[in-house]
Design an enzyme around this catalytic site. Structure first.
Site, short mmCIF file in Angstrom:
data_model
loop_
_atom_site.label_atom_id
_atom_site.label_comp_id
_atom_site.label_asym_id
_atom_site.label_seq_id
_atom_site.Cartn_x
_atom_site.Cartn_y
_atom_site.Cartn_z
N TYR A 38 40.37 -6.43 3.04
CA TYR A 38 39.93 -5.47 2.03
C TYR A 38 40.10 -4.06 2.59
CZ TYR A 38 36.73 -3.95 -1.78
OH TYR A 38 36.15 -3.38 -2.88
N ARG A 44 21.82 7.57 -0.74
CA ARG A 44 21.46 8.89 -0.22
C ARG A 44 20.18 9.42 -0.86
NH1 ARG A 44 26.90 10.65 -1.77
NH2 ARG A 44 28.29 10.04 -0.08
N ASP A 71 41.18 -0.12 2.74
CA ASP A 71 41.38 1.08 1.93
C ASP A 71 42.72 1.70 2.33
OD1 ASP A 71 38.99 0.93 0.53
OD2 ASP A 71 37.88 2.06 2.05
N ARG A 87 29.72 -0.96 1.54
CA ARG A 87 30.71 0.09 1.32
C ARG A 87 30.09 1.28 0.60
NH1 ARG A 87 36.31 -1.29 0.76
NH2 ARG A 87 36.51 -0.05 -1.12
N ARG A 94 41.36 -11.85 -6.09
CA ARG A 94 40.97 -11.39 -7.41
C ARG A 94 42.13 -10.57 -7.95
NH1 ARG A 94 37.64 -13.84 -10.24
NH2 ARG A 94 36.84 -12.00 -11.34
N GLU A 110 39.54 -2.09 -17.24
CA GLU A 110 39.87 -3.05 -16.17
C GLU A 110 39.11 -4.35 -16.36
OE1 GLU A 110 40.34 0.18 -12.57
OE2 GLU A 110 39.54 -1.81 -12.13
N ARG A 155 35.28 -1.48 -15.68
CA ARG A 155 35.20 -0.03 -15.77
C ARG A 155 36.32 0.51 -16.64
NH1 ARG A 155 36.46 0.99 -9.31
NH2 ARG A 155 38.39 -0.19 -9.27
N1 UDP Z 1 29.48 -1.95 -6.96
C1 UDP Z 1 28.42 -2.14 -7.82
N2 UDP Z 1 28.26 -1.30 -8.87
C2 UDP Z 1 29.11 -0.28 -9.12
C3 UDP Z 1 30.21 -0.09 -8.23
C4 UDP Z 1 30.37 -0.95 -7.17
O1 UDP Z 1 27.63 -3.04 -7.63
O2 UDP Z 1 28.93 0.42 -10.13
C5 UDP Z 1 29.64 -2.91 -5.83
C6 UDP Z 1 30.55 -4.06 -6.16
O3 UDP Z 1 30.00 -5.21 -5.53
C7 UDP Z 1 31.84 -3.71 -5.50
C8 UDP Z 1 31.36 -2.97 -4.26
O4 UDP Z 1 30.21 -2.27 -4.72
O5 UDP Z 1 32.59 -4.84 -5.16
C9 UDP Z 1 32.37 -2.02 -3.67
O6 UDP Z 1 32.77 -1.13 -4.65
P1 UDP Z 1 34.04 -0.20 -4.49
O7 UDP Z 1 33.96 0.84 -5.55
O8 UDP Z 1 34.12 0.23 -3.08
O9 UDP Z 1 35.21 -1.19 -4.84
P2 UDP Z 1 36.77 -0.87 -5.08
O10 UDP Z 1 36.91 0.60 -5.20
O11 UDP Z 1 37.49 -1.45 -3.90
O12 UDP Z 1 37.09 -1.58 -6.34
#
Ligand code: UDP
Length: 370
Positions: free
Chosen positions: A351, A173, A353, A169, A246, A303, A277
Site C-alpha cells: 500500500y 489533531r 503512496d 494513516r 480492491r 467511486e 466518495r
Molecule cells: N477512512 C475513513 N473515513 C474517511 C477516510 C478514510 O474511515 O472518511 C479510513 C479508511 O479505512 C481508509 C483509511 O482511512 O482505508 C485510509 O484512508 P486514505 O484516505 O489514506 O486512503 P486512500 O487515499 O489510499 O484511498
C-alpha cells in the site's frame, strides 16, 4: 541488447527508466494500457485534468523526493482537506478540532481530549483490529459516523477483520488544521500527472498497448535486466493462487455547472450510500484553466469500491494475513528469478503512496546502476 526492459509506465517504471537514461543506459518501457502514467494518469476534459484512476495528491516528508519531482513539474499549493458527509451532516477531515466541535459541541482542545479519553476507555488492551484501533484513537462516536461505513465499503470487509495499521494513516489533531496529510511538502503537478511522467520518460523509448506476459520469452531475450511493475502473482501465472486486490469503478460525469460540491473530495461515510466518495477534479487546480480563467463546467467522479476480478484494474493490495502469507510465497519465487526486479504497488504488493514508490525506485536505481 537493452540494459533494461521496464514493464509498466507507471511511477516506478518511469522513475527507474529516467535514472537509467541519466546514467547512459539503454532502456525500453513497455506498457499494456494505451497511455503512460499508470494509475496517476490524468486526462484533459474541457481544460480540467481528470484523475482517471482516482484522486492522487502528492505529499511527502522526503526532501530528496520533493527535489526530484520538481525537476519534472511545478507543483501548485493544493492541500487535501476532504469533507465527510454522514447522512447530510458535514464534518472536516482529518479528525481535528472542527470535527470534534461538530460532533460534540466542544470548543477547546482540553474538552475534546477529555471526550476522546472517556470514549477510548472501552478499549483496554492493545488494539487487535481496525475497529479497536479507531475507537482507541478517536472514540466510538467518530468511529460509527466517519470510519465504519466508509472503511467497510472501501475494503469490503468488516472493520473487525481489517488490520489496525490502515487507520493509522489518518492524523488525529487537537488543532484547527484540516490538512489531511502530515507531510512537509504537498501539491499537484501543474498541467497534470501525465505531463510530469512524460517529462520523466523524455529520451526513453515507450511502447504502448503491449502485454509483456503474453509474449514473455521474446521480451526477456531483449534485455539484461527486467524491471517488472505489474502484479507479482500475474508474473508467475497465478500458480500459487490469486492475491486479492480492491478495485475501484468510477462513474465520471461532465456537468454544465461551475460548482458541484465546492471541494475536491467529499467522502460519504455512511454504510448505505453505494459509493465511497465523489471527486470534483477542477478543485485540484482551484477551478482555473492554465491561463488562470474560471472553468465554466465541472467533472465529477463517483467511486465505487469492489473486489478485484480478473480483467479489472487492481488498485489496493488487501493487507490481511491470508494475502500477506501468499505474497511471501510469491516473494520467494521472485527471489529465485535472476535478472528481474519487482517494484511498485503491484510488484511488491504494498500500500505505497506515490512518494514511497518514487523513493523505492530511486533507491533501487542507485543500488543497481551505481
Ligand atoms: N477512512 C475513513 N473515513 C474517511 C477516510 C478514510 O474511515 O472518511 C479510513 C479508511 O479505512 C481508509 C483509511 O482511512 O482505508 C485510509 O484512508 P486514505 O484516505 O489514506 O486512503 P486512500 O487515499 O489510499 O484511498
Amino acid at each position: 541488447m537493452l540494459d533494461y526492459l521496464v514493464v509498466g509506465a507507471g511511477l516506478y517504471g518511469a522513475v527507474f527508466a529516467q535514472q537509467a537514461a541519466e546514467r547512459g543506459k539503454k532502456a525500453l518501457v513497455i506498457e499494456k494500457r494505451p497511455h503512460i502514467g499508470g494509475n496517476v494518469y490524468t486526462e484533459d476534459v474541457e481544460g480540467i485534468h481528470v484523475h482517471r484512476y482516482g484522486a492522487h495528491i502528492f505529499h511527502t516528508n522526503s526532501a530528496p523526493v520533493w527535489e526530484y519531482v520538481q525537476r519534472f513539474a511545478a507543483f501548485n499549493r493544493f492541500t487535501n482537506s476532504p469533507v465527510a458527509n454522514y447522512r447530510g451532516e458535514l464534518y472536516s477531515l482529518p479528525f481535528n478540532m472542527y470535527t470534534f466541535n461538530r460532533m460534540w459541541g466542544v470548543t477547546t482542545p482540553a474538552e475534546a481530549a477529555a471526550k476522546i479519553a472517556e470514549q477510548r476507555k472501552e478499549i483496554t488492551h492493545e488494539p487487535r483490529n481496525l475497529e479497536e484501533q479507531a475507537i482507541s484513537l478517536v472514540g466510538r462516536d467518530i468511529y460509527e459516523k466517519l470510519i465504519k461505513g466508509y472503511t467497510e465499503k472501501q475494503w469490503g470487509r468488516k472493520c473487525t477483520d481489517l488490520p489496525a495499521f490502515i487507520i493509522k494513516r489518518l492524523p488525529v489533531r487537537l488543532t484547527f488544521d484540516n490538512n489531511y496529510f502530515n507531510a512537509l511538502y504537498q501539491g499537484i503537478p501543474v498541467g497534470g500527472y501525465t505531463k510530469m511522467v512524460s517529462r520523466m520518460l523524455e529520451g526513453t523509448e515507450v511502447r504502448l498497448g503491449v502485454d509483456y506476459i503474453m509474449d514473455k520469452p521474446r521480451w526477456d531475450a531483449m534485455a539484461r535486466t527486467v524491471i517488472y511493475t505489474g502484479p507479482i502473482d500475474a508474473y508467475f501465472g497465478y500458480r500459487l493462487g490469486n492475491l486479492e486486490y480492491r478495485s475501484v469503478r468510477f462513474e465520471t460525469e461532465l456537468l454544465d455547472i461551475p460548482n458541484f460540491q465546492g471541494n475536491a473530495a467529499v467522502n460519504y461515510t455512511d454504510g448505505e450510500t453505494p459509493f465511497t466518495r465523489i471527486i470534483e477534479h477542477k478543485w485540484f487546480e482551484f477551478g482555473k484553466d492554465e491561463n488562470g480563467n474560471d472553468l465554466p463546467k465541472t467533472v465529477i467522479s463517483r467511486e465505487y469500491s469492489s473486489e478485484w476480478q480478473p480483467g479489472d484494474e487492481p488498485y489496493y493490495p488487501v493487507n490481511d494475513e491470508k494475502n500477506g502469507k501468499l505474497y511471501q510465497a510469491y516473494r520467494k519465487l521472485a527471489d529465485g528469478e535472476s535478472n528481474v526486479i519487482f517494484g511498485g504497488r503491484l510488484g511488491e504488493y504494498r500500500y505505497y503512496d506515490m512518494d514511497q514508490v518514487i523513493l523505492s525506485a530511486l533507491e533501487k536505481a542507485k543500488e543497481t546502476l551505481g
